[in-house]
Design a protein around this motif. Structure first.
Motif, short mmCIF file in Angstrom:
data_model
loop_
_atom_site.label_atom_id
_atom_site.label_comp_id
_atom_site.label_asym_id
_atom_site.label_seq_id
_atom_site.Cartn_x
_atom_site.Cartn_y
_atom_site.Cartn_z
N MET A 26 0.83 -1.20 0.00
CA MET A 26 0.00 0.00 0.00
C MET A 26 0.86 1.25 0.00
N SER A 27 0.38 2.28 -0.66
CA SER A 27 1.13 3.53 -0.75
C SER A 27 1.10 4.28 0.58
N ILE A 28 2.15 5.05 0.83
CA ILE A 28 2.21 5.94 1.98
C ILE A 28 1.45 7.20 1.60
N ARG A 29 0.40 7.52 2.34
CA ARG A 29 -0.44 8.66 2.03
C ARG A 29 0.07 9.89 2.77
N VAL A 30 0.26 10.98 2.03
CA VAL A 30 0.86 12.19 2.59
C VAL A 30 -0.08 13.37 2.44
N LEU A 31 -0.18 14.16 3.50
CA LEU A 31 -0.89 15.43 3.45
C LEU A 31 0.15 16.54 3.39
N VAL A 32 0.06 17.39 2.38
CA VAL A 32 0.99 18.51 2.21
C VAL A 32 0.31 19.81 2.59
N ALA A 33 0.93 20.56 3.49
CA ALA A 33 0.36 21.85 3.91
C ALA A 33 1.40 22.95 3.77
N ASP A 34 1.11 23.92 2.91
CA ASP A 34 1.99 25.06 2.70
C ASP A 34 1.15 26.16 2.07
N ASP A 35 1.36 27.40 2.51
CA ASP A 35 0.53 28.49 1.99
C ASP A 35 0.96 28.94 0.60
N GLN A 36 2.11 28.50 0.12
CA GLN A 36 2.58 28.88 -1.21
C GLN A 36 2.22 27.79 -2.22
N THR A 37 1.42 28.18 -3.21
CA THR A 37 0.95 27.22 -4.20
C THR A 37 2.11 26.54 -4.93
N ILE A 38 3.13 27.31 -5.26
CA ILE A 38 4.25 26.75 -6.01
C ILE A 38 5.01 25.70 -5.19
N ILE A 39 5.08 25.91 -3.88
CA ILE A 39 5.74 24.93 -3.02
C ILE A 39 4.91 23.66 -2.94
N ARG A 40 3.60 23.81 -2.73
CA ARG A 40 2.72 22.64 -2.66
C ARG A 40 2.78 21.84 -3.96
N THR A 41 2.77 22.56 -5.07
CA THR A 41 2.81 21.89 -6.37
C THR A 41 4.11 21.11 -6.53
N ILE A 75 4.47 6.18 -2.77
CA ILE A 75 4.08 7.40 -2.05
C ILE A 75 3.04 8.14 -2.88
N GLU A 76 2.01 8.64 -2.24
CA GLU A 76 1.01 9.44 -2.94
C GLU A 76 0.53 10.58 -2.05
N VAL A 77 0.25 11.72 -2.65
CA VAL A 77 -0.29 12.87 -1.93
C VAL A 77 -1.80 12.69 -1.82
N GLN A 131 12.89 9.83 1.34
CA GLN A 131 13.47 9.10 2.46
C GLN A 131 12.87 9.55 3.79
N ALA A 132 12.65 10.85 3.92
CA ALA A 132 12.06 11.39 5.15
C ALA A 132 10.64 10.88 5.34
N VAL A 133 9.87 10.86 4.27
CA VAL A 133 8.49 10.38 4.35
C VAL A 133 8.46 8.90 4.72
N ARG A 134 9.32 8.12 4.08
CA ARG A 134 9.35 6.68 4.38
C ARG A 134 9.83 6.43 5.81
N SER A 135 10.84 7.17 6.24
CA SER A 135 11.36 7.01 7.60
C SER A 135 10.28 7.35 8.62
N ALA A 136 9.58 8.46 8.40
CA ALA A 136 8.53 8.87 9.32
C ALA A 136 7.41 7.84 9.37
N SER A 137 7.06 7.30 8.21
CA SER A 137 6.01 6.29 8.15
C SER A 137 6.42 5.02 8.88
N ASP A 138 7.71 4.73 8.88
CA ASP A 138 8.22 3.53 9.55
C ASP A 138 8.49 3.74 11.04
N GLY A 139 8.19 4.94 11.53
CA GLY A 139 8.37 5.20 12.95
C GLY A 139 9.70 5.83 13.30
N GLU A 140 10.51 6.15 12.29
CA GLU A 140 11.78 6.82 12.55
C GLU A 140 11.63 8.32 12.28
#
Length: 220
Positions: free
Chosen positions: A1-16, A28-30, A116-125
């Protein structure tokens, strides 16, 4: 199963940019995007993503408070939060880590480290950008302490001290295992023991405790 991520940033270009980089990574999927802190908290509670990627400075409700509301002390089912920021706002990052964030990255992070950060966080690291780890924690080691550092409930062993210092220097579990010539499972066992003794929720708080107790001093 994919790691589901929520992205929060007030700048549209950063979120994109973050969405494109994350969706390009296998596994990984947003799952959602938020333009401010209040929307981030609402979507986090509604979607229950595997990882929340929060900007530290957002209108309405900043990343610090958003992190506290979904991952902080007292949250019954805390979510995983990784803060993404610029180095100019170290004090906010430190506050976010205290509020329950599992790690942080710089906004100029490349796709590999981001994944790597997303996967590590999802794995509890917790993955802290290597270029920031020591600089950030050392900067706060020099600040006047608001309270004495907590004492471990039982003595820290010699091996745990080695793992503690390695974590404070930003090493990953694999790097610690290689450096100390121990297995990955043994590293995780020592980390779990340290968290129990120090009352730390994650490796980030273990690292901060090492600096608060002057086990690592600026410049070392």
């Amino acid at each position: 199963m994919s790691i589901r991520v929520l992205v929060a940033d007030d700048q549209t270009i950063i979120r994109t940019g973050l969405r494109i980089m994350l969706n390009a990574q296998p596994g990984i999927e947003v799952a959602g995007e938020a333009a401010d802190g209040r929307e981030a908290v609402r979507l986090a509670r509604e979607l229950r993503p595997d990882v929340c990627l929060f900007d530290i400075r957002m209108p309405g409700l900043d990343g610090l408070e958003a992190t506290r509301l979904v991952a902080g002390p007292g949250v019954a089912e805390p979510l995983v939060v990784v803060v993404i920021t610029t180095f100019d706002f170290d004090e906010y990052v430190y506050g976010a880590l205290r509020a329950g964030a599992r790690g942080f990255l710089l906004k100029d992070t490349g796709p590999d480290l981001l994944a790597q950060a997303v996967r590590s966080a999802s794995d509890g690291e917790a993955l802290i950008a290597p270029s920031v780890t020591v600089r950030l924690l050392q900067a706060f080691a020099d600040l006047p302490a608001g309270r004495p550092a907590s004492q471990p409930v039982s003595p820290v062993t010699a091996r745990e001290e080695q793992v503690l210092l390695a974590v404070a220097r930003g090493l990953t579990n694999t790097e610690i295992a290689d450096a100390l010539h121990i297995s990955l499972s043994t590293v995780k066992t020592h980390l779990a023991s340290l968290m129990g003794k120090l009352g730390a929720r994650n490796r980030v708080e273990i690292a901060m405790w090492a600096y608060e107790t002057r086990r690592i001093l600026p410049g070392t």
